[in-house]
Design a protein around this motif. Sequence first.
Motif: not given
Length: 333
Positions: A255-258, A287-292
Amino acid sequence: WELLTQTQTHETDKLCLPGVCNVRREYSAVTRAAVNVSYLWARREHRPYFKTCVEPGGREGVRSTAMEGPDLGAFALDLDDLAEAFAHLAMFPLFEIAHYILMCQAVRADSGGLGLSRKHPLATWVCCMLMCSAGGVISSLLLGLPLIGPLSKTPNVLLASAIWYLTFYSPFDAVHKLVNFAPVLLFTYCVKELHRSHTILGGVLKARKEFPSSFLVQVCIGVIGGAGSGFMLNFQRLVRGKWSPETNQILHPTVVLKECLISAVLFTLPSGVLPITQDQLLLLTAIVMVIVKVTLSLTNVGDPFKPIENVLCVPIFGRVEATGNAGVKKKYE
């Protein structure tokens, strides 16, 4: 009041706040904020903001209701200023500490505990240094820059070495237990995702200096800047005497790579394509990365990109079951 504001005042229209009459208006930020607070308090108490005033001469009058209330813009959060502040935020040392902690924890988990660190401390330190500087090392390799460059910053190396020692050799394994405490681990994840967004943009800008007209190179270096530890995982295993080429980011993208791929593509787009600035895009990406990350950590939700991949990949690349059934049928024959 004048001693508080340290500004000159002069007589203006006389206002009456709740319980106060003949208030002189101040042309300063402190007074403006005080008037706004009084306005909000009056609304909270369901009382009129302007009440009956006693004018000079003893006559009473009521301020017209058509008069505008105080400007509440002093309380509004300016997105541009916040995005600019976040874009110029220094990564060292707080964000780097979170990154180094998670990388050392990843090496410890992948090596199976403390056994390797007791037998081969030097190999463990090298693995941690490779993971902590993975994005910089791999991007330097691809761009033809000195591979030792990411390790040339002495404060970063000393900080990473200190975290390596505390992760593997702290008394009573206290640091490891503290980091794996759920609230601390969640906070570390959030700080790491903020750091990741900066490294993606840093990779894109780094590649843009070397190859300003290459969209593909900028995207690749941006992805490696954000997810370089996943690509370095096999190499640090090789240092420990373990080789597993079947587990790599390209064969099994995470998921991190995507996330890094989508973010790098957005950062590489020419200015004017998106209705927001690069600083605002950086803030929204973080913000989106933190939420995910928080959602995946607290719930059992799988890969959020999997439904989209199933919809797009089946008509383009075909179904996996088609080749699998053919192989099983051939085996039976």
